[in-house]
Design an enzyme around this catalytic site. Structure first.
Site, short mmCIF file in Angstrom:
data_model
loop_
_atom_site.label_atom_id
_atom_site.label_comp_id
_atom_site.label_asym_id
_atom_site.label_seq_id
_atom_site.Cartn_x
_atom_site.Cartn_y
_atom_site.Cartn_z
N HIS A 1 0.83 -1.13 -0.11
CA HIS A 1 -0.02 0.12 -0.06
C HIS A 1 0.96 1.07 0.04
O HIS A 1 2.22 1.10 0.59
CB HIS A 1 -0.88 -0.05 1.16
N ASP B 1 -7.91 -4.71 0.20
CA ASP B 1 -8.39 -5.46 -0.94
C ASP B 1 -8.11 -7.06 -0.86
O ASP B 1 -8.88 -7.77 -1.80
CB ASP B 1 -7.87 -4.99 -2.27
#
Length: 384
Positions: A266, A321
């Site tokens: 991320h 996700d």
């Protein structure tokens, strides 16, 4: 004025906000001072919207009134639904269909435009409430149109989360599914000044209406570098399943072939995304409720293997996700609807940022360093 180039505005402060705070070093996400884990487990999405839009958690009376106002705005005009059907018939991508239909909503706003007696904030929140209420109706109608089915009218007695699942499937969701989907909406509602939020805020800084800002946010989210990672994760899990390999062996082979495993890493988080922790728990609940543990077994095995390979030590950890796709699949949601659902949730955050910025507005107007030619000699067209 500094001439230092910051590509992608990396590390550049462009605004102040009271809305959300991300600490990527320790894996913490906060909405207006409240930890995301407390909100996800203890508050409904409607409560979180109220918090983001009005600055405090509502009382029971305030929540009931707000939820009723939101539910009353869910119906979408037939003119928009006709276009939604046409887009489904044309095999349009769901995010593109959502972008088009959301832009159309302003044409059917019964009191669109500026009211000289209404503050800008009131106008933006009124429009934002209508957009937020109608996006689930649009998405459910689009999916049903793709299946050759008629849209299901919204049920004002159901929650925001429960109503969407009902309109999508035609069946009221069970308690576990409704609670899980509500939590997923809360987890995705806001996340600092990401690309789509910044896009909406830039549009808002021109004093364009919220319809324009949310439409722009949807466009930004549709890009592969912002939205869509949970779809990528789910497609990998499908591939693992079809291969009939052990998931760890599949990942070993994929990495050896130079493939990247989606759902890890991320831009901000250097440890496991707090939203991933919560969704992993809900995936366990869904697996227990259905008796099907396949996706839970696959994801946890893959996470454990990659952790053992030292990815966490490199600051590459599971993001939201990695688990959200499995959660949505467990509820029967089509894979290409995952990013539109992200938009359905994040619209609340986009609206909050537009409203907050417009309260002390300054047109966002950065500079670019010119690198083209200078002193070019103009030659008339007949002499070129």
């Amino acid at each position: 004025m500094s001439d230092e180039l910051k590509r992608g505005l990396e590390g550049v402060l462009v605004a102040e906000s009271d809305l959300s705070y991300v600490d990527g070093e320790v894996g913490k996400l906060v909405y207006r001072g409240y930890d995301i884990e407390d909100l996800a487990r203890g508050a409904s999405y409607e409560e979180v919207l109220y918090l983001l839009w009005y600055g405090s958690l509502p009382t029971r009376e305030e929540l009931d009134a707000f939820a009723a106002e939101l539910a009353a705005e869910r119906t979408v005009d037939d003119g928009v639904l006709d276009v939604v059907r046409a887009l489904a018939d044309a095999d349009e991508r769901p995010m593109a269909a959502l972008r088009t239909a959301t832009s159309m909503l302003s044409a059917y706003d019964p009191d669109a435009g500026d009211d000289p007696d209404e503050e800008v904030t009131e106008t933006s929140l009124r429009q934002g409430r209508r957009i937020t209420a109608k996006i689930p109706t649009i998405l459910a109608a689009f999916e049903r149109a793709r299946q050759g089915a008629e849209p299901i009218a919204p049920d004002p007695d159901l929650s925001h989360a429960g109503n969407f699942l009902y309109m999508l499937t035609g069946t009221e969701p069970d308690a576990v599914s409704e609670e899980t989907f509500d939590m997923a909406l809360t987890l995705h509602a806001d996340h600092g000044l990401n690309a789509s939020t910044f896009t909406a805020m830039v549009i808002g800084s021109t004093m364009a209406d919220v319809y324009s800002g949310v439409t722009g946010g949807i466009g930004a989210l549709s890009g592969s570098l912002h939205g869509g990672a949970n779809q990528d994760v789910m497609e990998v899990l499908y591939e693992v399943d079809e291969s009939e390999k052990d998931p760890v062996e599949w990942v070993k082979d994929a990495r050896a072939a130079g493939r990247r495993i989606p759902g890890f890493g991320h831009r901000v988080y250097k440890v496991k995304d707090p939203r991933a922790r919560i969704l992993e728990e809900k995936l366990r609940d869904l697996a227990e409720s259905s008796g099907n543990t396949k996706w839970l077994d696959y994801t946890t095995a893959i996470e454990q293997y990659l952790t053992d390979q030292g990815l966490l030590e490199k600051g590459i950890a599971p993001n939201v996700d990695f688990y959200s796709g499995s959660v949505y699949d467990s509820m029967g949601i089509p894979v290409d609807m995952y990013t539109p659902i992200f938009a359905m949730s994040r619209a609340g955050g986009w609206i909050a940022h537009v409203v907050e910025y417009q309260e002390d507005n300054r047109l966002i107007r950065p500079r670019a360093r010119y690198t083209g030619p200078v002193d070019a000699e103009f030659v008339p067209i007949d002499e070129r």
